[in-house]
Write a protein that holds these residues in place. Sequence first.
Motif, PDB file in Angstrom:
ATOM      1  N   LEU A 205      62.181  59.536   8.504  1.00 57.24           N
ATOM      2  CA  LEU A 205      62.530  60.956   8.563  1.00 57.24           C
ATOM      3  C   LEU A 205      62.514  61.614   7.188  1.00 57.24           C
ATOM      4  O   LEU A 205      62.679  62.834   7.083  1.00 57.24           O
TER       5      LEU A 205
ATOM      6  N   LEU B  86      64.239  54.136  10.564  1.00 53.73           N
ATOM      7  CA  LEU B  86      64.260  55.490  11.120  1.00 53.73           C
ATOM      8  C   LEU B  86      64.596  56.510  10.041  1.00 53.73           C
ATOM      9  O   LEU B  86      63.926  57.538   9.892  1.00 53.73           O
ATOM     10  N   GLN B  87      65.617  56.205   9.262  1.00 47.52           N
ATOM     11  CA  GLN B  87      66.038  57.130   8.202  1.00 47.52           C
ATOM     12  C   GLN B  87      64.952  57.301   7.147  1.00 47.52           C
ATOM     13  O   GLN B  87      64.710  58.409   6.658  1.00 47.52           O
TER      14      GLN B  87
ATOM     15  N   GLN C 295      71.560  60.616  11.878  1.00 47.85           N
ATOM     16  CA  GLN C 295      70.505  59.595  11.890  1.00 47.85           C
ATOM     17  C   GLN C 295      71.111  58.196  11.880  1.00 47.85           C
ATOM     18  O   GLN C 295      70.600  57.281  11.245  1.00 47.85           O
ATOM     19  N   THR C 296      72.190  58.011  12.617  1.00 49.10           N
ATOM     20  CA  THR C 296      72.945  56.761  12.611  1.00 49.10           C
ATOM     21  C   THR C 296      73.334  56.386  14.028  1.00 49.10           C
ATOM     22  O   THR C 296      73.364  57.242  14.925  1.00 49.10           O
TER      23      THR C 296
ATOM     24  N   THR D 148      67.625  51.229  12.053  1.00 49.55           N
ATOM     25  CA  THR D 148      68.207  52.495  11.609  1.00 49.55           C
ATOM     26  C   THR D 148      67.706  52.861  10.221  1.00 49.55           C
ATOM     27  O   THR D 148      67.365  54.020   9.949  1.00 49.55           O
TER      28      THR D 148
ATOM     29  N   GLY E 257      69.683  55.923  16.268  1.00 44.55           N
ATOM     30  CA  GLY E 257      69.955  57.180  15.573  1.00 44.55           C
ATOM     31  C   GLY E 257      69.201  58.333  16.200  1.00 44.55           C
ATOM     32  O   GLY E 257      68.265  58.152  16.983  1.00 44.55           O
ATOM     33  N   GLN E 258      69.625  59.545  15.864  1.00 49.47           N
ATOM     34  CA  GLN E 258      68.918  60.742  16.299  1.00 49.47           C
ATOM     35  C   GLN E 258      67.711  60.999  15.405  1.00 49.47           C
ATOM     36  O   GLN E 258      67.636  60.504  14.277  1.00 49.47           O
ATOM     37  N   VAL E 259      66.794  61.803  15.917  1.00 46.63           N
ATOM     38  CA  VAL E 259      65.541  62.064  15.210  1.00 46.63           C
ATOM     39  C   VAL E 259      65.445  63.527  14.789  1.00 46.63           C
ATOM     40  O   VAL E 259      65.485  63.853  13.610  1.00 46.63           O
TER      41      VAL E 259
ATOM     42  N   ILE F  52      64.468  68.172  11.542  1.00 45.06           N
ATOM     43  CA  ILE F  52      65.054  66.846  11.379  1.00 45.06           C
ATOM     44  C   ILE F  52      66.566  66.980  11.285  1.00 45.06           C
ATOM     45  O   ILE F  52      67.087  67.845  10.584  1.00 45.06           O
TER      46      ILE F  52
END
Length: 338
Positions: free
Chosen positions: A288, A284-285, A310-311, A281, A131-133, A304
Amino acid sequence: MAVPTASTRSLRPLASLRRLTVAALGLFAAAGVQAADPFPHKPIALVVPFSAGGPTDVVARSLGQAMSRHLGQSVVVENRTGAGGTIAPAYVARAEADGYTLLIHHNGMATAPALYRKLSYDPLKDFEYIGQVADVPMTLLGKKDLPPNNTAELVRYVQQNESKINLANAGLGAVSQLCGLLFEQATNVKLNVIPFQGTAPAMTALLGGQVDVLCDQTTATLPQIAANKVKLYGVTTPQRIRALPNAPTLQEGGLKGFEMKVWHGVYAPKGTPAPVVARLTAALQAALKDPAVVKRLDELGAEIVPPAKQTPEGLKTWLKAESDKWQPMLRKAGAFAD
């Protein structure tokens, strides 16, 4: 004393065989329990392509600490530097696909195929996406005594003095190189590009007056801006940012369509099991949403990304779009390929 008969003697080997079978089954059962240990059952390496203390490293350490709390295992930042940020992705692409070796990288995942003819990995094919940050705005800076006082004046100044202007960047593949290229194209000039080995030496050269202009991310530039040691011409986002509410955008200053941000994503080796990817994931979520992470990234001027990014699918889609945007531009430049 009873004398063993032929029948009792013949049963002894069978009894021994049964004991061996039971023991073997016990070993297999123990191995099965170990194989079924829930992920994660040991520390995880989060590999950073750049040096400790750099912008990506700062984001990684904040994220890693929060992910550790949600995973119940340490997420240890490991810096593998060199070759414009391509050594770390190559290392992770070859790592065992078990979820214990991860990569955090920025825009370089989209640009490397255009910068290196012999890249040992394919960013779009050799990784699983976690995922993206966060997105990090960039700032266009000048040395403290550079004559122009705003973006419009800067554009006129570089167009009139392009052969004399030194434009710094943090090296091949760095986001500051991309931003500098975008600035040259937007102003239709060719400046003296001075690459350094990292953001810190590039900033040091700007502070010392050895170079005139530098475009880099807020994670690296905010302290110098706050200390009034550089001239800030604007931010590279379409809207003004919370960290610098009084700073105009470059588009406000006349550079229409000038937009760039640093984005970070987390990756695992191709073939990492889907349940492990899902677990990472989710961590990570959760990270964040962690107040400490939110506060730290806000201090750095980072924002953020929305939950949809975030996936795995969000990161995959964005990487493809950024690859399509930057690679033709870099290939057209030609001199940027090794």
